[in-house]
Design a protein around this motif. Structure first.
Motif, PDB file in Angstrom:
ATOM      1  N   LEU A 173       0.833  -1.188   0.000  1.00 47.10           N
ATOM      2  CA  LEU A 173       0.000   0.000   0.000  1.00 47.10           C
ATOM      3  C   LEU A 173       0.877   1.251   0.000  1.00 47.10           C
ATOM      4  N   CYS A 174       0.292   2.376  -0.382  1.00 47.41           N
ATOM      5  CA  CYS A 174       1.056   3.617  -0.492  1.00 47.41           C
ATOM      6  C   CYS A 174       1.593   4.114   0.849  1.00 47.41           C
ATOM      7  N   ASP A 175       1.033   3.649   1.961  1.00 46.11           N
ATOM      8  CA  ASP A 175       1.542   4.061   3.269  1.00 46.11           C
ATOM      9  C   ASP A 175       2.655   3.152   3.772  1.00 46.11           C
ATOM     10  N   GLY A 176       3.074   2.182   2.936  1.00 49.06           N
ATOM     11  CA  GLY A 176       4.171   1.288   3.310  1.00 49.06           C
ATOM     12  C   GLY A 176       3.725  -0.011   3.948  1.00 49.06           C
ATOM     13  N   THR A 177       2.441  -0.205   4.148  1.00 49.78           N
ATOM     14  CA  THR A 177       1.916  -1.438   4.734  1.00 49.78           C
ATOM     15  C   THR A 177       1.875  -2.536   3.679  1.00 49.78           C
ATOM     16  N   ILE A 178       2.258  -3.748   4.075  1.00 52.76           N
ATOM     17  CA  ILE A 178       2.135  -4.914   3.203  1.00 52.76           C
ATOM     18  C   ILE A 178       0.938  -5.703   3.696  1.00 52.76           C
ATOM     19  N   VAL A 179      -0.030  -5.933   2.800  1.00 53.94           N
ATOM     20  CA  VAL A 179      -1.258  -6.650   3.137  1.00 53.94           C
ATOM     21  C   VAL A 179      -1.216  -8.003   2.440  1.00 53.94           C
ATOM     22  N   PHE A 180      -1.433  -9.071   3.211  1.00 51.44           N
ATOM     23  CA  PHE A 180      -1.403 -10.423   2.675  1.00 51.44           C
ATOM     24  C   PHE A 180      -2.809 -10.919   2.370  1.00 51.44           C
ATOM     25  N   ASP A 181      -2.924 -11.874   1.444  1.00 52.47           N
ATOM     26  CA  ASP A 181      -4.215 -12.427   1.050  1.00 52.47           C
ATOM     27  C   ASP A 181      -4.966 -13.065   2.214  1.00 52.47           C
ATOM     28  N   ASP A 182      -4.260 -13.526   3.235  1.00 52.84           N
ATOM     29  CA  ASP A 182      -4.923 -14.145   4.384  1.00 52.84           C
ATOM     30  C   ASP A 182      -5.382 -13.107   5.407  1.00 52.84           C
ATOM     31  N   THR A 183      -5.352 -11.829   5.035  1.00 46.63           N
ATOM     32  CA  THR A 183      -5.765 -10.660   5.817  1.00 46.63           C
ATOM     33  C   THR A 183      -4.750 -10.229   6.859  1.00 46.63           C
ATOM     34  N   GLY A 184      -3.592 -10.838   6.921  1.00 46.01           N
ATOM     35  CA  GLY A 184      -2.536 -10.375   7.811  1.00 46.01           C
ATOM     36  C   GLY A 184      -1.855  -9.150   7.216  1.00 46.01           C
ATOM     37  N   GLU A 185      -1.156  -8.387   8.065  1.00 45.15           N
ATOM     38  CA  GLU A 185      -0.466  -7.183   7.604  1.00 45.15           C
ATOM     39  C   GLU A 185       0.873  -7.024   8.294  1.00 45.15           C
ATOM     40  N   LEU A 186       1.822  -6.403   7.585  1.00 44.11           N
ATOM     41  CA  LEU A 186       3.071  -5.924   8.162  1.00 44.11           C
ATOM     42  C   LEU A 186       3.052  -4.416   8.018  1.00 44.11           C
ATOM     43  N   ARG A 187       3.208  -3.709   9.127  1.00 44.37           N
ATOM     44  CA  ARG A 187       3.180  -2.252   9.118  1.00 44.37           C
ATOM     45  C   ARG A 187       4.584  -1.693   8.931  1.00 44.37           C
ATOM     46  N   PRO A 188       4.717  -0.466   8.437  1.00 45.09           N
ATOM     47  CA  PRO A 188       6.035   0.129   8.216  1.00 45.09           C
ATOM     48  C   PRO A 188       6.866   0.250   9.489  1.00 45.09           C
ATOM     49  N   ASP A 189       6.217   0.365  10.645  1.00 53.24           N
ATOM     50  CA  ASP A 189       6.951   0.476  11.910  1.00 53.24           C
ATOM     51  C   ASP A 189       7.383  -0.876  12.461  1.00 53.24           C
ATOM     52  N   GLY A 190       7.118  -1.965  11.699  1.00 56.38           N
ATOM     53  CA  GLY A 190       7.481  -3.307  12.139  1.00 56.38           C
ATOM     54  C   GLY A 190       6.364  -4.033  12.861  1.00 56.38           C
ATOM     55  N   GLY A 191       5.252  -3.358  13.068  1.00 55.79           N
ATOM     56  CA  GLY A 191       4.101  -3.986  13.729  1.00 55.79           C
ATOM     57  C   GLY A 191       3.479  -5.056  12.843  1.00 55.79           C
ATOM     58  N   VAL A 192       2.816  -5.997  13.471  1.00 52.20           N
ATOM     59  CA  VAL A 192       2.185  -7.104  12.761  1.00 52.20           C
ATOM     60  C   VAL A 192       0.708  -7.156  13.129  1.00 52.20           C
ATOM     61  N   VAL A 193      -0.151  -7.362  12.134  1.00 49.59           N
ATOM     62  CA  VAL A 193      -1.575  -7.598  12.362  1.00 49.59           C
ATOM     63  C   VAL A 193      -1.810  -9.051  11.977  1.00 49.59           C
ATOM     64  N   ALA A 194      -2.249  -9.843  12.935  1.00 48.33           N
ATOM     65  CA  ALA A 194      -2.471 -11.272  12.683  1.00 48.33           C
ATOM     66  C   ALA A 194      -3.640 -11.477  11.725  1.00 48.33           C
ATOM     67  N   PRO A 195      -3.597 -12.524  10.919  1.00 46.53           N
ATOM     68  CA  PRO A 195      -4.715 -12.829  10.016  1.00 46.53           C
ATOM     69  C   PRO A 195      -5.981 -13.141  10.797  1.00 46.53           C
ATOM     70  N   ARG A 196      -7.111 -12.775  10.209  1.00 49.42           N
ATOM     71  CA  ARG A 196      -8.408 -13.108  10.796  1.00 49.42           C
ATOM     72  C   ARG A 196      -8.892 -14.376  10.114  1.00 49.42           C
ATOM     73  N   ARG A 197      -8.739 -15.498  10.780  1.00 51.01           N
ATOM     74  CA  ARG A 197      -9.067 -16.797  10.184  1.00 51.01           C
ATOM     75  C   ARG A 197     -10.421 -17.293  10.665  1.00 51.01           C
ATOM     76  N   VAL A 198     -11.079 -18.053   9.804  1.00 48.92           N
ATOM     77  CA  VAL A 198     -12.354 -18.689  10.141  1.00 48.92           C
ATOM     78  C   VAL A 198     -12.043 -19.992  10.869  1.00 48.92           C
ATOM     79  N   PRO A 199     -12.707 -20.253  12.007  1.00 45.55           N
ATOM     80  CA  PRO A 199     -12.487 -21.526  12.693  1.00 45.55           C
ATOM     81  C   PRO A 199     -12.806 -22.712  11.776  1.00 45.55           C
ATOM     82  N   ALA A 200     -12.018 -23.766  11.870  1.00 45.47           N
ATOM     83  CA  ALA A 200     -12.173 -24.924  10.991  1.00 45.47           C
ATOM     84  C   ALA A 200     -13.573 -25.530  11.045  1.00 45.47           C
ATOM     85  N   GLY A 201     -14.242 -25.458  12.181  1.00 44.18           N
ATOM     86  CA  GLY A 201     -15.574 -26.013  12.316  1.00 44.18           C
ATOM     87  C   GLY A 201     -16.611 -25.319  11.477  1.00 44.18           C
TER      88      GLY A 201
END
Length: 78
Positions: free
Chosen positions: A44-72
């Motif tokens: 993204l233009c703000d430097g964030t990397i967004v992954f297809d599994d909805t996880g993110e890496l922020r420019p400051d090194g922060g991580v946003v965990a993917p939002r996964r659907v429970p297997a059930g």
């Protein structure tokens, strides 16, 4: 460098086209500047990397965990 009319928001704002709890207005949301669907991520233009599994890496090194659907809750083929 951003080519859209408004400047990029700070990292952490929802991206256009990304799942988010409350969608951001299109004129303030970060835009994709480099798409790599074959590898499963977008820059993204703000430097964030967004992954297809909805996880993110922020420019400051922060991580946003993917939002996964429970297997059930996933549908299973017979």
């Amino acid at each position: 460098m951003c080519v859209h009319r408004s400047s990029c928001p700070a990292a952490g704002s929802p991206a256009v086209g990304s799942p988010a709890p409350a969608p951001a207005p299109r004129d303030v949301a970060a835009h994709v500047v480099a798409a790599h669907p074959e590898q499963g991520w977008n820059l993204l233009c703000d430097g964030t990397i967004v992954f297809d599994d909805t996880g993110e890496l922020r420019p400051d090194g922060g991580v946003v965990a993917p939002r996964r659907v429970p297997a059930g809750r996933l549908a299973m083929a017979a």
